[in-house]
Design an enzyme around this catalytic site. Structure first.
Site, PDB file in Angstrom:
ATOM      1  N   TYR A 168      29.746  32.858  50.209  1.00  0.00           N
ATOM      2  CA  TYR A 168      30.718  32.062  49.427  1.00  0.00           C
ATOM      3  C   TYR A 168      30.874  32.672  48.033  1.00  0.00           C
ATOM      4  O   TYR A 168      31.995  32.885  47.553  1.00  0.00           O
ATOM      5  CB  TYR A 168      30.240  30.614  49.342  1.00  0.00           C
ATOM      6  CG  TYR A 168      31.174  29.691  48.597  1.00  0.00           C
ATOM      7  CD1 TYR A 168      32.391  29.311  49.146  1.00  0.00           C
ATOM      8  CD2 TYR A 168      30.839  29.181  47.336  1.00  0.00           C
ATOM      9  CE1 TYR A 168      33.259  28.454  48.465  1.00  0.00           C
ATOM     10  CE2 TYR A 168      31.688  28.324  46.648  1.00  0.00           C
ATOM     11  CZ  TYR A 168      32.894  27.962  47.217  1.00  0.00           C
ATOM     12  OH  TYR A 168      33.743  27.119  46.537  1.00  0.00           O
ATOM     13  N   SER A 179      35.202  29.632  41.458  1.00  0.00           N
ATOM     14  CA  SER A 179      34.144  28.616  41.477  1.00  0.00           C
ATOM     15  C   SER A 179      33.064  29.021  40.472  1.00  0.00           C
ATOM     16  O   SER A 179      33.002  30.192  40.057  1.00  0.00           O
ATOM     17  CB  SER A 179      33.531  28.575  42.882  1.00  0.00           C
ATOM     18  OG  SER A 179      32.346  27.813  42.904  1.00  0.00           O
TER      19      SER A 179
HETATM   20  P1  NDP Z   1      38.634  20.350  50.566  1.00  0.00           P
HETATM   21  O1  NDP Z   1      37.810  20.633  51.786  1.00  0.00           O
HETATM   22  O2  NDP Z   1      38.845  18.924  50.183  1.00  0.00           O
HETATM   23  O3  NDP Z   1      40.025  21.065  50.673  1.00  0.00           O
HETATM   24  C1  NDP Z   1      40.167  22.347  51.203  1.00  0.00           C
HETATM   25  C2  NDP Z   1      41.629  22.584  51.471  1.00  0.00           C
HETATM   26  O4  NDP Z   1      41.763  23.904  52.012  1.00  0.00           O
HETATM   27  C3  NDP Z   1      42.188  21.616  52.488  1.00  0.00           C
HETATM   28  O5  NDP Z   1      43.458  21.182  52.063  1.00  0.00           O
HETATM   29  C4  NDP Z   1      42.322  22.452  53.741  1.00  0.00           C
HETATM   30  O6  NDP Z   1      43.471  22.039  54.504  1.00  0.00           O
HETATM   31  C5  NDP Z   1      42.561  23.835  53.155  1.00  0.00           C
HETATM   32  N1  NDP Z   1      42.267  24.883  54.118  1.00  0.00           N
HETATM   33  C6  NDP Z   1      41.093  25.203  54.686  1.00  0.00           C
HETATM   34  N2  NDP Z   1      41.256  26.196  55.579  1.00  0.00           N
HETATM   35  C7  NDP Z   1      42.580  26.504  55.551  1.00  0.00           C
HETATM   36  C8  NDP Z   1      43.388  27.430  56.256  1.00  0.00           C
HETATM   37  N3  NDP Z   1      42.891  28.277  57.160  1.00  0.00           N
HETATM   38  N4  NDP Z   1      44.719  27.460  55.987  1.00  0.00           N
HETATM   39  C9  NDP Z   1      45.248  26.621  55.080  1.00  0.00           C
HETATM   40  N5  NDP Z   1      44.544  25.726  54.393  1.00  0.00           N
HETATM   41  C10 NDP Z   1      43.212  25.676  54.633  1.00  0.00           C
HETATM   42  O7  NDP Z   1      37.888  21.139  49.385  1.00  0.00           O
HETATM   43  P2  NDP Z   1      38.317  21.368  47.858  1.00  0.00           P
HETATM   44  O8  NDP Z   1      39.509  20.628  47.505  1.00  0.00           O
HETATM   45  O9  NDP Z   1      37.095  21.189  47.062  1.00  0.00           O
HETATM   46  O10 NDP Z   1      38.615  22.947  47.888  1.00  0.00           O
HETATM   47  C11 NDP Z   1      39.702  23.549  47.239  1.00  0.00           C
HETATM   48  C12 NDP Z   1      39.244  24.825  46.592  1.00  0.00           C
HETATM   49  O11 NDP Z   1      38.383  24.543  45.513  1.00  0.00           O
HETATM   50  C13 NDP Z   1      38.465  25.768  47.515  1.00  0.00           C
HETATM   51  O12 NDP Z   1      38.911  27.090  47.317  1.00  0.00           O
HETATM   52  C14 NDP Z   1      37.037  25.611  47.025  1.00  0.00           C
HETATM   53  O13 NDP Z   1      36.253  26.737  47.310  1.00  0.00           O
HETATM   54  C15 NDP Z   1      37.282  25.403  45.549  1.00  0.00           C
HETATM   55  N6  NDP Z   1      36.165  24.817  44.813  1.00  0.00           N
HETATM   56  C16 NDP Z   1      35.820  23.517  45.031  1.00  0.00           C
HETATM   57  C17 NDP Z   1      34.752  22.967  44.357  1.00  0.00           C
HETATM   58  C18 NDP Z   1      34.319  21.564  44.583  1.00  0.00           C
HETATM   59  O14 NDP Z   1      33.233  21.194  44.096  1.00  0.00           O
HETATM   60  N7  NDP Z   1      35.080  20.734  45.281  1.00  0.00           N
HETATM   61  C19 NDP Z   1      33.977  23.747  43.378  1.00  0.00           C
HETATM   62  C20 NDP Z   1      34.443  25.094  43.219  1.00  0.00           C
HETATM   63  C21 NDP Z   1      35.499  25.602  43.914  1.00  0.00           C
HETATM   64  P3  NDP Z   1      43.567  21.995  56.113  1.00  0.00           P
HETATM   65  O15 NDP Z   1      42.178  21.755  56.631  1.00  0.00           O
HETATM   66  O16 NDP Z   1      44.507  20.860  56.338  1.00  0.00           O
HETATM   67  O17 NDP Z   1      44.144  23.320  56.477  1.00  0.00           O
END
Ligand code: NDP
Length: 246
Positions: A154, A141
């Protein structure tokens, strides 16, 4: 650009929403064999059927359980004979000032954002070292480059992802494995919903409403890294919305 994507087996964690879901769509449309992991299996199954993926491509996975991540990767190898790419993407961002003592949130960030990535590496490496090829994409990130008030834990997890990825990059040289760190700025997803403090959530929601760019921006970055010729190793990409200052 799709030349080196077509036919590749790509495992994506956190594929049930946001960046992971957009990446699954993008890469599947480019001809990759995507295998989807997350906890919300209903969403994964819906995405799998929408993309026309073979039976067994949607796998309920909690990345805080090393055995479940291994199962996800092993299942991808059973289904397609190999694993070419893993995108360690699952994550959450429950920001809050340290003085509020949100220990449960800290634990979850460390377990998912940091240990989840390590479990993905542990699951993929035995296959990739045996194949003498592979590509590990770890999602960091902007917070992996900068810490701000409220984002200490974070940012610590995302900085750790970058450090681990750089160590990994050097270690896997003998195995012809590529490593990419992707560090996005604000991208549209459900991420702000992981914030448990109402005032912090309101501030971040406002920020995302003003600045966030579509999730396909992330998918295109991943596709760029994967699609390079095998001798080209894109190690790190940091990108932001053009309007995002911090
Ligand atoms: P979302 O909340 O839309 O997606 C997060 C995903 O992570 C979901 O599919 C969720 O699936 C999964 N997840 C969470 N906990 C678990 C777990 N214990 N086991 C398996 N899967 C898990 O957020 P983003 O798409 O934005 O996030 C994706 C990545 O991008 C993250 O690492 C985030 O830190 C990073 N990021 C995002 C930014 C943004 O602005 N969006 C900026 C910088 C980095 P489920 O709940 O079904 O398990």
């Amino acid at each position: 650009m799709t030349d080196n994507i077509k036919g590749k087996t790509v495992v994506i964690t956190g594929a049930s929403s946001g960046l992971g879901e957009a990446t699954a769509r993008h890469l599947a449309n480019a001809g990759a064999k995507v295998v989807l992991g997350a906890r919300r299996i209903d969403r994964l199954k819906a995405l799998s059927s929408e993309l026309g993926l073979p039976e067994g491509s949607a796998i309920e996975t909690d990345v805080t359980e090393a055995g479940q991540v291994k199962h996800l990767v092993d299942q991808a190898v059973r289904l397609h004979g190999r694993i070419d790419v893993i995108v360690n993407n699952a994550g959450l961002m429950p920001h809050s000032p340290l003085e509020r003592g949100k220990i449960d949130d800290w634990d979850r960030m460390i377990d998912v954002n940091l240990k989840g990535v390590l479990y993905g590496i542990a699951a993929a490496l035995p296959h990739m070292t045996a194949q003498k090829s592979g590509h590990i994409v770890n999602v960091s990130s902007v917070a992996g480059h900068k810490v701000r008030p409220g984002s200490a834990v974070y940012a610590a997890t995302k900085t750790a992802v970058r450090v681990i990825s750089e160590g990994l990059r050097q270690e896997v040289k003998p195995y012809n494995i590529r490593t990419t760190i992707v560090s996005p700025g604000a991208v549209e997803s459900e991420l702000p919903q992981s914030i448990t403090e109402a005032d912090v959530a309101a501030g971040i929601a406002d920020f995302y409403e003003r600045y966030a760019i579509p999730a396909d921006s992330f998918a295109r970055v991943v596709a760029f890294a994967i699609s390079q010729p095998e001798e080209v190793d894109i190690n790190e990409i940091l990108f932001r919305p053009t309007a995002q200052e911090l």
